[in-house]
Scaffold this motif. Structure first.
Motif, PDB file in Angstrom:
ATOM      1  N   SER B  20       0.805  -1.228   0.000  1.00  0.00           N
ATOM      2  CA  SER B  20       0.000   0.000   0.000  1.00  0.00           C
ATOM      3  C   SER B  20       0.842   1.284   0.000  1.00  0.00           C
ATOM      4  O   SER B  20       0.348   2.340  -0.386  1.00  0.00           O
ATOM      5  N   THR B  21       2.099   1.222   0.410  1.00  0.00           N
ATOM      6  CA  THR B  21       2.921   2.435   0.416  1.00  0.00           C
ATOM      7  C   THR B  21       3.650   2.606  -0.925  1.00  0.00           C
ATOM      8  O   THR B  21       4.038   1.620  -1.560  1.00  0.00           O
ATOM      9  N   ASN B  22       3.795   3.859  -1.338  1.00  0.00           N
ATOM     10  CA  ASN B  22       4.507   4.147  -2.595  1.00  0.00           C
ATOM     11  C   ASN B  22       5.965   4.520  -2.341  1.00  0.00           C
ATOM     12  O   ASN B  22       6.749   4.581  -3.293  1.00  0.00           O
ATOM     13  N   ASP B  23       6.271   4.760  -1.078  1.00  0.00           N
ATOM     14  CA  ASP B  23       7.638   5.180  -0.703  1.00  0.00           C
ATOM     15  C   ASP B  23       8.563   3.952  -0.741  1.00  0.00           C
ATOM     16  O   ASP B  23       8.422   3.029   0.072  1.00  0.00           O
ATOM     17  N   ILE B  24       9.515   3.978  -1.653  1.00  0.00           N
ATOM     18  CA  ILE B  24      10.389   2.816  -1.854  1.00  0.00           C
ATOM     19  C   ILE B  24      11.262   2.543  -0.625  1.00  0.00           C
ATOM     20  O   ILE B  24      11.537   1.371  -0.296  1.00  0.00           O
ATOM     21  N   VAL B  25      11.687   3.626   0.058  1.00  0.00           N
ATOM     22  CA  VAL B  25      12.511   3.454   1.272  1.00  0.00           C
ATOM     23  C   VAL B  25      11.677   2.768   2.356  1.00  0.00           C
ATOM     24  O   VAL B  25      12.139   1.846   3.043  1.00  0.00           O
ATOM     25  N   ARG B  26      10.450   3.247   2.498  1.00  0.00           N
ATOM     26  CA  ARG B  26       9.534   2.659   3.496  1.00  0.00           C
ATOM     27  C   ARG B  26       9.262   1.183   3.159  1.00  0.00           C
ATOM     28  O   ARG B  26       9.221   0.337   4.055  1.00  0.00           O
ATOM     29  N   LYS B  27       9.094   0.912   1.882  1.00  0.00           N
ATOM     30  CA  LYS B  27       8.864  -0.471   1.434  1.00  0.00           C
ATOM     31  C   LYS B  27      10.033  -1.361   1.874  1.00  0.00           C
ATOM     32  O   LYS B  27       9.830  -2.456   2.400  1.00  0.00           O
ATOM     33  N   ARG B  28      11.254  -0.849   1.689  1.00  0.00           N
ATOM     34  CA  ARG B  28      12.436  -1.646   2.035  1.00  0.00           C
ATOM     35  C   ARG B  28      12.554  -1.851   3.555  1.00  0.00           C
ATOM     36  O   ARG B  28      12.949  -2.923   4.008  1.00  0.00           O
ATOM     37  N   GLN B  29      12.195  -0.817   4.295  1.00  0.00           N
ATOM     38  CA  GLN B  29      12.237  -0.946   5.774  1.00  0.00           C
ATOM     39  C   GLN B  29      11.244  -2.026   6.233  1.00  0.00           C
ATOM     40  O   GLN B  29      11.566  -2.872   7.070  1.00  0.00           O
ATOM     41  N   LEU B  30      10.060  -1.949   5.659  1.00  0.00           N
ATOM     42  CA  LEU B  30       9.041  -2.956   6.018  1.00  0.00           C
ATOM     43  C   LEU B  30       9.471  -4.359   5.584  1.00  0.00           C
ATOM     44  O   LEU B  30       9.210  -5.346   6.269  1.00  0.00           O
ATOM     45  N   ARG B  31      10.154  -4.398   4.427  1.00  0.00           N
ATOM     46  CA  ARG B  31      10.637  -5.701   3.928  1.00  0.00           C
ATOM     47  C   ARG B  31      11.668  -6.286   4.896  1.00  0.00           C
ATOM     48  O   ARG B  31      11.677  -7.503   5.121  1.00  0.00           O
ATOM     49  N   ASP B  32      12.500  -5.423   5.475  1.00  0.00           N
ATOM     50  CA  ASP B  32      13.481  -5.883   6.463  1.00  0.00           C
ATOM     51  C   ASP B  32      12.774  -6.431   7.710  1.00  0.00           C
ATOM     52  O   ASP B  32      13.198  -7.436   8.292  1.00  0.00           O
ATOM     53  N   GLN B  33      11.691  -5.762   8.101  1.00  0.00           N
ATOM     54  CA  GLN B  33      10.924  -6.241   9.267  1.00  0.00           C
ATOM     55  C   GLN B  33      10.273  -7.597   8.950  1.00  0.00           C
ATOM     56  O   GLN B  33      10.219  -8.481   9.798  1.00  0.00           O
ATOM     57  N   LEU B  34       9.807  -7.697   7.709  1.00  0.00           N
ATOM     58  CA  LEU B  34       9.209  -8.982   7.281  1.00  0.00           C
ATOM     59  C   LEU B  34      10.257 -10.091   7.335  1.00  0.00           C
ATOM     60  O   LEU B  34       9.968 -11.219   7.742  1.00  0.00           O
TER      61      LEU B  34
END
Lengths: 294, 104
Positions: B20-34
């Motif tokens: 749902s987020t368009n922010d690529i940096v935020r996407k990567r941070q969430l991916r690290d949490q995943l």
């Protein structure tokens, strides 16, 4: 020796048939039905698990490999994760054992030994004729053969019931255990193989979201992303269907297993069982009439 | 809710956030949490799979022993016709013996 003296022992033998039918009664209709239901359920569930578990390993490898490509990962040594060949082999062997158990139970119930008993009773009558001399009519000898065959059939049925009553309660805990293990393995929330596969699907879904946000430019990049998305969609649908199917199938197998054990333990005969017994009694009654026995 | 259900739900929520987020940096941070979450899931799965593998093997061994018992029962049942045959053979033998006795 007069023919009268031969007729009496034979008619006595035939008179014993009703007593044998009651004393050596075999499986009831309800018991046969329970075995049939269990056999069908175990064959279906065993076949399902034996075919889907190797697929889960392949799916996990493909999902993890696609993730590794998208993330530029270099640690490719454990693409299969917990889906090792040993782990899958043990589970497939368990599924096949369930299948074999069901099929053998079915074979045990269906094996009437009719042809073998018919041949043996013919042989018996021929021998009896030799020993006794031709003192009975052909109809009476035929009746004797039928009686021997019917009594043999009753003993076969009794032995089947004894075998089932001993084996089924013994194997019930192992069958129940395997059902629970398979339900957990296919579940996306059981902290077993199914949950690992669900995590692999989630991981690739997240990687695809990032890859699409970075707008892949080359045709090969776009092609890879589209194929990886198709892989996620296929495996996600299959994993969810498998989870629901496994829960349903193995729960039903456990129920059939419990019903089988209960129905074998219960001596209560239903009206259908009595009708079946009446048909058996009718078969030997006509044989007895042929001898003119009272 | 079981631990497995909680972890699966958390994983799905993280994926939903990533999508749902368009922010690529935020996407990567969430991916690290995943990734961290999946490492934990992997450790629990590994431990459970190893234990379950032992349980599968034990239950399979039990069923295979009972499969042998069913095969024995089938052989036992097949002996009934053989027994009738054996009686017939005995009758024949008796008849032969009776003839010899009569001839002697």
């Amino acid at each position: 020796m007069s023919s009268f003296n031969h007729v009496r022992p034979v008619s006595r033998l035939l008179a014993l048939v009703p007593a044998l039918a009651l004393a050596a009664c075999g499986l009831t209709v309800a018991q046969r039905s329970a075995v049939g239901q269990f056999a069908g359920a175990s064959a279906a569930s065993g076949e399902f698990a034996a075919s889907e578990l190797p697929h889960m390993r392949e799916a996990a490898i493909n999902l993890d490999a696609a993730s590794a490509v998208l993330r530029g990962r270099t640690d490719l040594g454990k693409l299969a994760g917990p889906f090792t060949p040993e782990v899958i082999a043990v589970r497939v062997a368990a599924a096949e054992a369930l299948q074999s158990y069901g099929r053998l139970l079915q074979a045990l119930v269906e094996d009437t030994q009719q042809a073998q008993l018919a041949a043996a009773s013919s042989h018996f009558v021929a021998s009896f004729k030799n020993v006794a001399g031709k003192s009975l009519s052909d109809g009476q000898y035929q009746a004797l053969g039928t009686a021997v065959e019917v009594i043999g059939g009753f003993i076969v049925e009794r032995k089947k019931k004894e075998a089932l009553m001993q084996i089924v309660p013994q194997v019930k805990p192992d069958v129940d255990k395997l059902c629970d293990l398979f339900i957990a393995d296919f579940s996306g929330t059981g902290l077993q193989l199914g949950q690992q596969l669900a995590a692999d699907i989630d991981a690739l879904t997240a990687d695809l979201s990032i890859a699409l946000a970075e707008l892949p430019r080359s045709f090969s990049d776009r092609s890879f992303v589209v194929q990886a998305q198709a892989l996620v969609d296929r495996e996600n649908a299959r994993a969810q269907a498998n989870s629901a199917h496994a829960k349903d199938t193995f729960t039903r197998l456990k129920q059939a297993n419990a019903q089988l054990a209960n129905v074998l333990a219960s001596e209560t005969a239903s009206i259908e069982d009595i009708v079946a017994l009446a048909k058996q009694v009718q078969a030997w009654a006509s044989a007895r009439q042929a001898l003119g026995a009272k | 809710m079981t631990l497995g259900e909680m972890l699966a739900s958390f994983s799905r929520q993280l994926v939903d956030l990533i999508q749902s987020t368009n922010d690529i940096v935020r996407k990567r941070q969430l991916r690290d949490q995943l990734d961290q979450l999946h490492t934990l899931v992997g450790q629990l799965v590994d431990a459970n799979v190893n234990r379950a593998t032992t349980e599968y093997a034990a239950a399979t061994q039990g069923i295979q022993a009972d499969i042998a018992a069913i095969q024995n029962a089938q052989q036992d049942i097949a002996k009934i016709a053989q027994t009738i045959d054996a009686i017939a053979k005995t009758l024949n033998a008796l008849e032969q013996l009776a003839k010899k006795v009569a001839a002697a």
